[in-house]
Design a protein around this motif. Structure first.
Motif, short mmCIF file in Angstrom:
data_model
loop_
_atom_site.label_atom_id
_atom_site.label_comp_id
_atom_site.label_asym_id
_atom_site.label_seq_id
_atom_site.Cartn_x
_atom_site.Cartn_y
_atom_site.Cartn_z
N GLN A 169 0.20 -4.75 -5.48
CA GLN A 169 0.82 -5.53 -4.42
C GLN A 169 0.18 -5.15 -3.09
O GLN A 169 -0.57 -4.19 -3.01
N PHE A 170 0.47 -5.94 -2.04
CA PHE A 170 -0.17 -5.72 -0.75
C PHE A 170 0.53 -4.67 0.11
O PHE A 170 -0.12 -3.86 0.76
N ALA A 171 1.86 -4.70 0.15
CA ALA A 171 2.58 -3.99 1.22
C ALA A 171 3.71 -3.13 0.67
O ALA A 171 4.08 -3.20 -0.50
N ILE A 172 4.29 -2.34 1.58
CA ILE A 172 5.42 -1.46 1.25
C ILE A 172 6.65 -2.29 0.88
O ILE A 172 6.93 -3.32 1.49
N GLY A 173 7.38 -1.83 -0.14
CA GLY A 173 8.65 -2.43 -0.51
C GLY A 173 9.78 -1.44 -0.27
O GLY A 173 9.62 -0.23 -0.50
N TYR A 174 10.92 -1.94 0.23
CA TYR A 174 12.05 -1.07 0.56
C TYR A 174 13.24 -1.38 -0.33
O TYR A 174 13.46 -2.55 -0.72
N LYS A 175 14.03 -0.35 -0.64
CA LYS A 175 15.24 -0.56 -1.43
C LYS A 175 16.22 -1.45 -0.67
O LYS A 175 16.85 -2.33 -1.24
N ASP A 176 16.35 -1.23 0.63
CA ASP A 176 17.17 -2.08 1.49
C ASP A 176 16.24 -2.71 2.53
O ASP A 176 15.83 -2.04 3.48
N PRO A 177 15.87 -3.99 2.36
CA PRO A 177 14.93 -4.62 3.29
C PRO A 177 15.43 -4.68 4.72
O PRO A 177 14.64 -4.84 5.65
N ILE A 178 16.75 -4.56 4.93
CA ILE A 178 17.31 -4.61 6.28
C ILE A 178 17.13 -3.27 6.98
O ILE A 178 16.60 -3.18 8.09
N LYS A 179 17.55 -2.18 6.32
CA LYS A 179 17.42 -0.85 6.92
C LYS A 179 15.98 -0.35 6.88
O LYS A 179 15.53 0.35 7.79
N GLN A 180 15.26 -0.65 5.79
CA GLN A 180 13.88 -0.23 5.61
C GLN A 180 13.72 1.29 5.78
O GLN A 180 12.82 1.78 6.48
N ASP A 181 14.62 2.03 5.13
CA ASP A 181 14.58 3.49 5.24
C ASP A 181 14.11 4.18 3.96
O ASP A 181 13.67 5.33 4.01
N ILE A 182 14.20 3.50 2.82
CA ILE A 182 13.81 4.11 1.55
C ILE A 182 12.70 3.28 0.92
O ILE A 182 12.90 2.11 0.56
N THR A 183 11.50 3.87 0.80
CA THR A 183 10.35 3.19 0.20
C THR A 183 10.44 3.26 -1.33
O THR A 183 10.64 4.34 -1.89
N ILE A 184 10.32 2.12 -1.98
CA ILE A 184 10.36 2.10 -3.44
C ILE A 184 9.06 1.60 -4.05
O ILE A 184 8.88 1.66 -5.28
N PHE B 279 -1.09 3.70 -11.65
CA PHE B 279 -1.42 4.45 -10.43
C PHE B 279 -0.20 4.47 -9.51
O PHE B 279 0.44 3.43 -9.30
N VAL B 280 0.10 5.62 -8.97
CA VAL B 280 1.13 5.76 -7.93
C VAL B 280 0.50 6.60 -6.83
O VAL B 280 0.60 7.83 -6.82
N LEU B 281 -0.14 5.94 -5.86
CA LEU B 281 -0.92 6.64 -4.84
C LEU B 281 -0.12 6.95 -3.59
O LEU B 281 -0.65 7.57 -2.67
N ASN B 282 1.14 6.53 -3.54
CA ASN B 282 2.03 6.91 -2.45
C ASN B 282 2.57 8.31 -2.73
O ASN B 282 3.13 8.56 -3.80
N ASP B 283 2.41 9.23 -1.77
CA ASP B 283 2.77 10.63 -2.00
C ASP B 283 4.25 10.82 -2.34
O ASP B 283 4.59 11.58 -3.25
N SER B 284 5.13 10.16 -1.60
CA SER B 284 6.56 10.37 -1.84
C SER B 284 6.98 9.81 -3.19
O SER B 284 7.79 10.42 -3.90
N LEU B 285 6.44 8.68 -3.58
CA LEU B 285 6.78 8.10 -4.88
C LEU B 285 6.17 8.92 -6.01
O LEU B 285 6.79 9.08 -7.07
#
Length: 293
Positions: free
Chosen positions: A124-139, A175-181
């Motif tokens: 995919q192209f971009a970051i996805g968030y668990k809550d698109p409104i708060k955008q505090d948790i990257t999933i 592949f999971v290249l995001n460090d937190s994930l």
């Protein structure tokens, strides 16, 4: 890596246009694409019934560059889409985000069967968030996950509108290249690892038909994968079904439904409790501008 992928997409589009223009002189190559831009907007001023202003847009692209000469068949497809939506004062959120590139090279075995090797890449192209409104948790993020599947098998292709590929030898790399994930062990990787390898069997079905009824076409895609070593009975499923409705040469409507089940993708509740794999469902309906070449 993102720049490399975007450059590859641009190269693919240029190849589509170039191959289409030279189709009269190079009969072995065929190419084409369908692009669409869907847009919707709601604006409210002193509206007694209440509600929020909203704006949404989605861009979709489906292209192919194929080669067929003598006993050789080489099919290449690119499918990507990106959409954004915004309601009132909320943050801008994505509503569609996918990239899929498939290359399939075959040598004819006889009676519509081909010995075939296939590469299938998804991300995919971009970051996805668990809550698109708060955008505090990257999933999710670019290449988190990313999937590369390499397969060797037989492809049954009686026409350009139908194909079934069966592979008893398939490698699937996640592949999971995001460090937190990666640290959280998302998408089936071991915590702290960024790559996971699986080996098993796979199948891919593609079918489409134009003018099922006048100006209405349908298509479907089904991808299956079973790991030989990790719960082979839990088959990964990625099924997509779409209906396109043509108004004229430049206006159309599109409905798609995508169902995904992957035993390695666990559902996490709002309380942070992992609850196992679940069926994922995505639906899209849009009307807008369409251009084919």
């Amino acid at each position: 890596m993102k720049k490399t992928l975007l450059s590859s997409i641009l190269l693919f589009v240029l190849m589509s246009v170039s191959a289409q223009e030279e189709a009269d002189t190079i009969k072995a190559w065929t190419a084409g694409a369908v692009t669409s831009l869907n847009f919707s907007q709601v604006s409210l001023t002193n509206w007694a019934g209440g509600g929020n202003n909203s704006v949404a847009g989605t861009f979709l692209f489906k292209g192919f560059v194929n080669h067929k000469k003598d006993n050789i068949a080489w099919d290449n497809t690119l499918d990507f889409g990106y959409g954004l939506t915004k309601q009132g004062s909320e943050n801008l959120a994505k509503s569609e985000d996918r990239i899929q590139l498939v290359s399939k090279f075959g040598y004819e075995a006889g009676k519509n069967w081909y010995y075939t090797v296939m590469a299938d890449f998804k991300t995919q192209f971009a970051i996805g968030y668990k809550d698109p409104i708060k955008q505090d948790i990257t999933i999710s993020d670019f290449m988190a996950p990313g999937y590369l599947q390499l397969s060797l098998g037989m492809d049954y292709k009686p026409s350009e509108n139908f194909t079934v590929f069966l592979s008893p030898i398939t490698s699937k790399t996640t592949f999971v290249l995001n460090d937190s994930l990666s640290t959280a062990g998302a998408f089936g990787v071991d915590p702290g690892e960024k790559v996971r390898e699986e080996y098993g069997a796979s199948a891919k079905l593609l079918a489409k038909k134009a003018d099922v009824i006048k100006n209405v076409g349908v298509y479907t895609r089904l991808d299956l994968f079973s790991s030989y070593t990790n719960n082979p009975q839990n088959i990964d499923v990625d099924w997509e079904f779409g209906i396109s409705m043509k108004v004229n040469d430049y206006l159309s409507a599109l409905f798609t439904c995508n169902l995904v089940y992957d035993d390695d993708i666990k559902y996490v509740s709002d309380e942070g409790i992992e609850q196992g794999a679940r069926l994922q469902v995505k639906q899209l309906f849009g009307a807008g501008l369409t251009y084919s070449f």
